[in-house]
Design a protein around this motif. Structure first.
Motif, PDB file in Angstrom:
ATOM      1  N   SER A 184       8.984   3.543  17.553  1.00 51.69           N
ATOM      2  CA  SER A 184      10.431   3.476  17.385  1.00 51.69           C
ATOM      3  C   SER A 184      11.129   4.361  18.402  1.00 51.69           C
ATOM      4  CB  SER A 184      10.832   3.878  15.965  1.00 51.69           C
ATOM      5  OG  SER A 184      10.372   5.180  15.685  1.00 51.69           O
ATOM      6  N   LEU A 185      12.304   3.939  18.833  1.00 53.57           N
ATOM      7  CA  LEU A 185      13.060   4.644  19.869  1.00 53.57           C
ATOM      8  C   LEU A 185      14.191   5.446  19.252  1.00 53.57           C
ATOM      9  CD1 LEU A 185      13.466   5.005  22.949  1.00 53.57           C
ATOM     10  CD2 LEU A 185      15.072   3.099  22.831  1.00 53.57           C
ATOM     11  N   THR A 240       0.823  -1.203   0.000  1.00 57.32           N
ATOM     12  CA  THR A 240       0.000   0.000   0.000  1.00 57.32           C
ATOM     13  C   THR A 240       0.856   1.251   0.000  1.00 57.32           C
ATOM     14  OG1 THR A 240      -1.663   1.240   1.252  1.00 57.32           O
ATOM     15  CG2 THR A 240      -0.129  -0.087   2.520  1.00 57.32           C
ATOM     16  N   THR A 241       0.317   2.296  -0.577  1.00 56.39           N
ATOM     17  CA  THR A 241       0.937   3.624  -0.490  1.00 56.39           C
ATOM     18  C   THR A 241       0.204   4.494   0.521  1.00 56.39           C
ATOM     19  OG1 THR A 241      -0.429   4.382  -2.342  1.00 56.39           O
ATOM     20  CG2 THR A 241       1.791   3.556  -2.863  1.00 56.39           C
ATOM     21  N   HIS A 242      -0.860   3.945   1.117  1.00 52.80           N
ATOM     22  CA  HIS A 242      -1.649   4.672   2.114  1.00 52.80           C
ATOM     23  C   HIS A 242      -1.877   3.767   3.327  1.00 52.80           C
ATOM     24  CE1 HIS A 242      -2.439   7.875  -0.775  1.00 52.80           C
ATOM     25  NE2 HIS A 242      -2.776   6.950  -1.655  1.00 52.80           N
ATOM     26  N   PRO A 243      -0.823   3.537   4.125  1.00 52.02           N
ATOM     27  CA  PRO A 243      -0.943   2.581   5.233  1.00 52.02           C
ATOM     28  C   PRO A 243      -2.027   2.922   6.241  1.00 52.02           C
ATOM     29  CG  PRO A 243       1.087   3.865   5.398  1.00 52.02           C
ATOM     30  CD  PRO A 243       0.515   4.127   4.041  1.00 52.02           C
ATOM     31  N   LEU A 244      -2.208   4.210   6.544  1.00 48.40           N
ATOM     32  CA  LEU A 244      -3.230   4.575   7.529  1.00 48.40           C
ATOM     33  C   LEU A 244      -4.606   4.109   7.079  1.00 48.40           C
ATOM     34  CD1 LEU A 244      -4.224   6.039  10.079  1.00 48.40           C
ATOM     35  CD2 LEU A 244      -4.394   8.126   8.689  1.00 48.40           C
ATOM     36  N   LEU A 245      -4.958   4.410   5.833  1.00 46.81           N
ATOM     37  CA  LEU A 245      -6.276   4.023   5.331  1.00 46.81           C
ATOM     38  C   LEU A 245      -6.452   2.520   5.344  1.00 46.81           C
ATOM     39  CD1 LEU A 245      -6.687   6.499   2.319  1.00 46.81           C
ATOM     40  CD2 LEU A 245      -7.571   6.717   4.652  1.00 46.81           C
ATOM     41  N   THR A 276       5.815   8.528  14.877  1.00 48.61           N
ATOM     42  CA  THR A 276       5.654   8.925  13.489  1.00 48.61           C
ATOM     43  C   THR A 276       4.278   9.527  13.280  1.00 48.61           C
ATOM     44  OG1 THR A 276       4.698   6.824  12.819  1.00 48.61           O
ATOM     45  CG2 THR A 276       7.099   6.962  12.849  1.00 48.61           C
ATOM     46  N   PRO A 277       4.103  10.280  12.193  1.00 43.85           N
ATOM     47  CA  PRO A 277       2.757  10.785  11.882  1.00 43.85           C
ATOM     48  C   PRO A 277       1.717   9.679  11.807  1.00 43.85           C
ATOM     49  CG  PRO A 277       4.400  11.895  10.547  1.00 43.85           C
ATOM     50  CD  PRO A 277       5.120  10.793  11.283  1.00 43.85           C
ATOM     51  N   LEU A 278       2.105   8.489  11.337  1.00 39.44           N
ATOM     52  CA  LEU A 278       1.163   7.378  11.271  1.00 39.44           C
ATOM     53  C   LEU A 278       0.632   7.047  12.651  1.00 39.44           C
ATOM     54  CD1 LEU A 278      -0.293   5.043   9.878  1.00 39.44           C
ATOM     55  CD2 LEU A 278       1.831   3.710  10.094  1.00 39.44           C
TER      56      LEU A 278
END
Length: 298
Positions: free
Chosen positions: A115-116, A91-96, A126-128
């Protein structure tokens, strides 16, 4: 919410074992829940964009790596006696696609690595992850570190003074969610209220200036404590696990986690308009500064 029935693990992008994977497997074994593992990967790279051609050899290597991971992870989880499904979604849109997967599977809990950043020794979100906190309809467990597979100490952070948490019952949701996790892990549940009196005075007269009498300040503190005790007694939290501490919430929570070696901090998020959609931004700031892991509920 009762015992977990379905857990959704968002696999580490590197496809390696991670703290979130350790936590998800331990929770699935303890609760008997089905474990759904999903990796959200970028599509195979295209090298000649202007000709829309794919490097066939590179494409096959990329696909073989992911197919091999699916087979090996399925075998590993099966050998552990877990009911599990494993898949990769390109996917190019993981959130969706993550939100769509949540809608399709209806998990009780979404588990994902945070992530640390080693130089700053803090969690880098991350924004996600921020979008998941705001938009995911199920509790989101962002795992920074997992000293143990199952948490040994769970902390529910509440704010009986915030009217919005009282109106929408968020404090109750936080405690109930934390209790479900604690029970299935056979871990003690602690209740924490980090109270900060200064917002109550709207900055009109700093307490140290004498603008407010000691009696007024003490009355306010006692009223906050009474609300906290009432909430704790409703859920039969024993006195030794009630923590009523002064100070700004995020530093106080961070200090508590370090002192008590808490594994999971359960916090709340609410829908709000504009940029400040997290309760006082405390949950968002905690993700950057509180050691251990966060379980966020709406």
């Amino acid at each position: 919410m009762g015992q977990y029935q379905r857990l959704l693990l968002i696999a580490d992008p590197t496809l390696h074992q991670s703290p979130a994977s350790l936590r998800a497997v331990a929770l699935a074994k303890a609760s008997g829940a089905a474990l759904h593992v999903r990796a959200f990967a970028e599509p195979a790279p295209v090298v000649h964009l202007w000709e829309e051609k794919v490097d066939e050899a590179g494409y096959q290597r990329y696909m073989r790596r992911h197919r091999r991971w699916v087979a090996e992870e399925t075998q590993r989880l099966g050998d552990l006696g877990l009911e599990a499904t494993v898949d990769v979604l390109f996917t190019t849109h993981p959130l969706l696609d993550i939100l769509k997967t949540v809608e399709e599977l209806g998990p009780d809990l979404l588990i994902k690595d945070a992530s640390l950043e080693p130089l700053l020794k803090r969690v880098f979100i991350t924004p996600l992850d921020c979008h998941l906190l705001r938009e995911c309809p199920v509790p989101v467990h962002l795992v920074n570190q997992a000293r143990y597979g199952l948490p040994h100490r769970v902390v529910a952070t509440v704010d009986p003074f915030d009217l919005s948490t009282q109106i929408n019952g968020l404090n109750d949701t936080i405690i109930q969610t934390a209790n479900v996790l604690a029970v299935q892990c056979d871990a003690p549940l602690h209740l924490l209220y980090a109270y900060d009196l200064s917002p109550a005075f709207n900055g009109d007269a700093p307490l140290v200036s004498g603008g407010w009498s000691v009696d007024v300040v003490e009355e306010l503190r006692e009223s906050l404590h009474l609300a906290f005790v009432t909430l704790a007694e409703r859920y039969a939290i024993p006195p030794e696990r009630r923590h009523f501490v002064p100070g700004p919430p995020v530093p106080a929570i961070s200090d508590f986690v370090e002192q008590y070696l808490a594994d999971v901090v359960v916090m709340g998020t609410v829908h709000r308009q504009g940029i400040d959609r997290l309760i006082g931004s405390n949950t968002e700031r905690a993700l950057y500064s509180v050691p251990g892991s966060i379980l966020a509920v709406r």
